[in-house]
Write a protein that holds these residues in place. Structure first.
Motif, PDB file in Angstrom:
ATOM      1  N   GLU A  91     -31.973  43.067  21.631  1.00 56.86           N
ATOM      2  CA  GLU A  91     -32.567  43.067  22.972  1.00 56.86           C
ATOM      3  C   GLU A  91     -31.522  42.718  24.024  1.00 56.86           C
ATOM      4  O   GLU A  91     -31.479  43.329  25.092  1.00 56.86           O
ATOM      5  N   GLN A  92     -30.691  41.735  23.730  1.00 55.56           N
ATOM      6  CA  GLN A  92     -29.632  41.353  24.666  1.00 55.56           C
ATOM      7  C   GLN A  92     -28.648  42.505  24.855  1.00 55.56           C
ATOM      8  O   GLN A  92     -28.228  42.801  25.973  1.00 55.56           O
ATOM      9  N   LYS A  93     -28.276  43.145  23.766  1.00 56.41           N
ATOM     10  CA  LYS A  93     -27.347  44.269  23.823  1.00 56.41           C
ATOM     11  C   LYS A  93     -27.937  45.392  24.669  1.00 56.41           C
ATOM     12  O   LYS A  93     -27.268  45.944  25.544  1.00 56.41           O
ATOM     13  N   ASP A  94     -29.196  45.732  24.418  1.00 57.04           N
ATOM     14  CA  ASP A  94     -29.845  46.807  25.168  1.00 57.04           C
ATOM     15  C   ASP A  94     -29.917  46.489  26.654  1.00 57.04           C
ATOM     16  O   ASP A  94     -29.663  47.349  27.500  1.00 57.04           O
ATOM     17  N   ALA A  95     -30.254  45.250  26.980  1.00 55.53           N
ATOM     18  CA  ALA A  95     -30.339  44.845  28.384  1.00 55.53           C
ATOM     19  C   ALA A  95     -28.963  44.916  29.051  1.00 55.53           C
ATOM     20  O   ALA A  95     -28.831  45.412  30.172  1.00 55.53           O
ATOM     21  N   PHE A  96     -27.941  44.435  28.370  1.00 59.33           N
ATOM     22  CA  PHE A  96     -26.583  44.479  28.911  1.00 59.33           C
ATOM     23  C   PHE A  96     -26.142  45.924  29.113  1.00 59.33           C
ATOM     24  O   PHE A  96     -25.583  46.276  30.151  1.00 59.33           O
ATOM     25  N   GLN A  97     -26.428  46.754  28.119  1.00 56.46           N
ATOM     26  CA  GLN A  97     -26.045  48.166  28.194  1.00 56.46           C
ATOM     27  C   GLN A  97     -26.708  48.843  29.382  1.00 56.46           C
ATOM     28  O   GLN A  97     -26.054  49.551  30.155  1.00 56.46           O
ATOM     29  N   LYS A  98     -27.997  48.619  29.576  1.00 50.84           N
ATOM     30  CA  LYS A  98     -28.716  49.228  30.709  1.00 50.84           C
ATOM     31  C   LYS A  98     -28.164  48.728  32.038  1.00 50.84           C
ATOM     32  O   LYS A  98     -28.014  49.500  32.991  1.00 50.84           O
ATOM     33  N   GLU A  99     -27.858  47.446  32.093  1.00 51.03           N
ATOM     34  CA  GLU A  99     -27.303  46.873  33.322  1.00 51.03           C
ATOM     35  C   GLU A  99     -25.954  47.509  33.654  1.00 51.03           C
ATOM     36  O   GLU A  99     -25.698  47.903  34.795  1.00 51.03           O
ATOM     37  N   MET A 100     -25.089  47.641  32.646  1.00 50.75           N
ATOM     38  CA  MET A 100     -23.768  48.224  32.875  1.00 50.75           C
ATOM     39  C   MET A 100     -23.881  49.707  33.232  1.00 50.75           C
ATOM     40  O   MET A 100     -23.147  50.188  34.097  1.00 50.75           O
ATOM     41  N   GLU A 101     -24.781  50.424  32.604  1.00 49.38           N
ATOM     42  CA  GLU A 101     -24.972  51.843  32.926  1.00 49.38           C
ATOM     43  C   GLU A 101     -25.434  52.007  34.376  1.00 49.38           C
ATOM     44  O   GLU A 101     -24.966  52.896  35.085  1.00 49.38           O
ATOM     45  N   ALA A 102     -26.354  51.147  34.807  1.00 52.70           N
ATOM     46  CA  ALA A 102     -26.844  51.215  36.182  1.00 52.70           C
ATOM     47  C   ALA A 102     -25.727  50.889  37.181  1.00 52.70           C
ATOM     48  O   ALA A 102     -25.571  51.574  38.198  1.00 52.70           O
ATOM     49  N   LYS A 103     -24.950  49.867  36.890  1.00 50.60           N
ATOM     50  CA  LYS A 103     -23.845  49.493  37.782  1.00 50.60           C
ATOM     51  C   LYS A 103     -22.827  50.625  37.866  1.00 50.60           C
ATOM     52  O   LYS A 103     -22.331  50.950  38.951  1.00 50.60           O
ATOM     53  N   LEU A 104     -22.519  51.214  36.715  1.00 49.68           N
ATOM     54  CA  LEU A 104     -21.536  52.285  36.688  1.00 49.68           C
ATOM     55  C   LEU A 104     -22.037  53.508  37.451  1.00 49.68           C
ATOM     56  O   LEU A 104     -21.279  54.130  38.207  1.00 49.68           O
ATOM     57  N   ALA A 105     -23.296  53.834  37.294  1.00 46.56           N
ATOM     58  CA  ALA A 105     -23.871  54.978  38.019  1.00 46.56           C
ATOM     59  C   ALA A 105     -23.804  54.746  39.525  1.00 46.56           C
ATOM     60  O   ALA A 105     -23.452  55.653  40.290  1.00 46.56           O
ATOM     61  N   GLU A 106     -24.119  53.545  39.957  1.00 44.89           N
ATOM     62  CA  GLU A 106     -24.051  53.212  41.378  1.00 44.89           C
ATOM     63  C   GLU A 106     -22.611  53.279  41.880  1.00 44.89           C
ATOM     64  O   GLU A 106     -22.341  53.799  42.963  1.00 44.89           O
ATOM     65  N   MET A 107     -21.687  52.770  41.072  1.00 44.87           N
ATOM     66  CA  MET A 107     -20.274  52.807  41.460  1.00 44.87           C
ATOM     67  C   MET A 107     -19.789  54.250  41.582  1.00 44.87           C
ATOM     68  O   MET A 107     -19.023  54.573  42.490  1.00 44.87           O
ATOM     69  N   LYS A 108     -20.242  55.129  40.705  1.00 40.71           N
ATOM     70  CA  LYS A 108     -19.832  56.534  40.774  1.00 40.71           C
ATOM     71  C   LYS A 108     -20.349  57.185  42.053  1.00 40.71           C
ATOM     72  O   LYS A 108     -19.642  57.989  42.676  1.00 40.71           O
ATOM     73  N   LYS A 109     -21.566  56.837  42.467  1.00 36.12           N
ATOM     74  CA  LYS A 109     -22.102  57.353  43.733  1.00 36.12           C
ATOM     75  C   LYS A 109     -21.250  56.879  44.905  1.00 36.12           C
ATOM     76  O   LYS A 109     -20.919  57.653  45.811  1.00 36.12           O
ATOM     77  N   GLU A 110     -20.913  55.603  44.889  1.00 36.75           N
ATOM     78  CA  GLU A 110     -20.110  55.042  45.972  1.00 36.75           C
ATOM     79  C   GLU A 110     -18.697  55.644  45.982  1.00 36.75           C
ATOM     80  O   GLU A 110     -18.119  55.863  47.049  1.00 36.75           O
ATOM     81  N   THR A 111     -18.158  55.925  44.816  1.00 38.66           N
ATOM     82  CA  THR A 111     -16.840  56.552  44.727  1.00 38.66           C
ATOM     83  C   THR A 111     -16.892  57.964  45.302  1.00 38.66           C
ATOM     84  O   THR A 111     -15.956  58.403  45.986  1.00 38.66           O
ATOM     85  N   ALA A 112     -17.977  58.675  45.045  1.00 38.77           N
ATOM     86  CA  ALA A 112     -18.137  60.021  45.602  1.00 38.77           C
ATOM     87  C   ALA A 112     -18.151  59.956  47.136  1.00 38.77           C
ATOM     88  O   ALA A 112     -17.579  60.829  47.810  1.00 38.77           O
ATOM     89  N   GLU A 113     -18.765  58.919  47.693  1.00 38.05           N
ATOM     90  CA  GLU A 113     -18.772  58.738  49.145  1.00 38.05           C
ATOM     91  C   GLU A 113     -17.353  58.468  49.664  1.00 38.05           C
ATOM     92  O   GLU A 113     -16.966  58.969  50.730  1.00 38.05           O
ATOM     93  N   LEU A 114     -16.587  57.674  48.911  1.00 34.80           N
ATOM     94  CA  LEU A 114     -15.198  57.422  49.301  1.00 34.80           C
ATOM     95  C   LEU A 114     -14.391  58.719  49.263  1.00 34.80           C
ATOM     96  O   LEU A 114     -13.526  58.939  50.113  1.00 34.80           O
TER      97      LEU A 114
END
Length: 138
Positions: A42-65
């Protein structure tokens, strides 16, 4: 002596209530191990989802840059594109780490978590630097 003997007989009547069989110990140990493994997953899954969400958001922001860098010229454009390229490289590395994390066992993922957290900090710092420099160049 009779009282000691009577006490032993009385206690032997209660022995089954207090006795734990090897099978019971084995079952309790198995249950505890299963619970620990489930908690770790459960901890692994939660961490994985959190990192995937952060990375997806960062990719959007990078596209804006990237869009903002396209409006630049000369050295400013080159510097921004270099920073964006470095940021995208780190993001790709993080994506690969996430793929490895998905396949990792319960024991291995805790080691990966530390490394991925440090990698995320590095990506975040790189993004903040690029964004800050873009803001200064406006």
């Amino acid at each position: 002596m009779k009282s000691v003997f009577a006490l032993l007989i009385a206690l032997s009547a209660f022995q089954p209530a207090f006795a734990t069989t090897a099978e019971e110990v084995k079952q309790k140990t198995s249950d505890a191990a299963t619970s620990a493994a489930n908690y770790s997953k459960e901890q692994k899954d939660a961490f994985q989802k959190e990192m995937e969400a952060k990375l997806a958001e960062m990719k959007k922001e990078t596209a804006e840059l990237k869009k903002a860098a396209a409006d630049k010229t000369g050295e400013a454009k080159k510097e921004m594109n270099d920073q964006i390229a470095a940021l995208e490289k780190k993001q790709e590395s993080m994506s690969q780490d996430l793929s490895k994390l998905k396949k990792s066992s319960g024991k291995a993922w805790s080691h990966m978590k530390d490394g991925m957290s440090k990698a995320w900090d590095s990506i975040s710092d790189s993004y903040a630097k690029a964004k800050s420099e873009y803001a200064e160049q406006k």
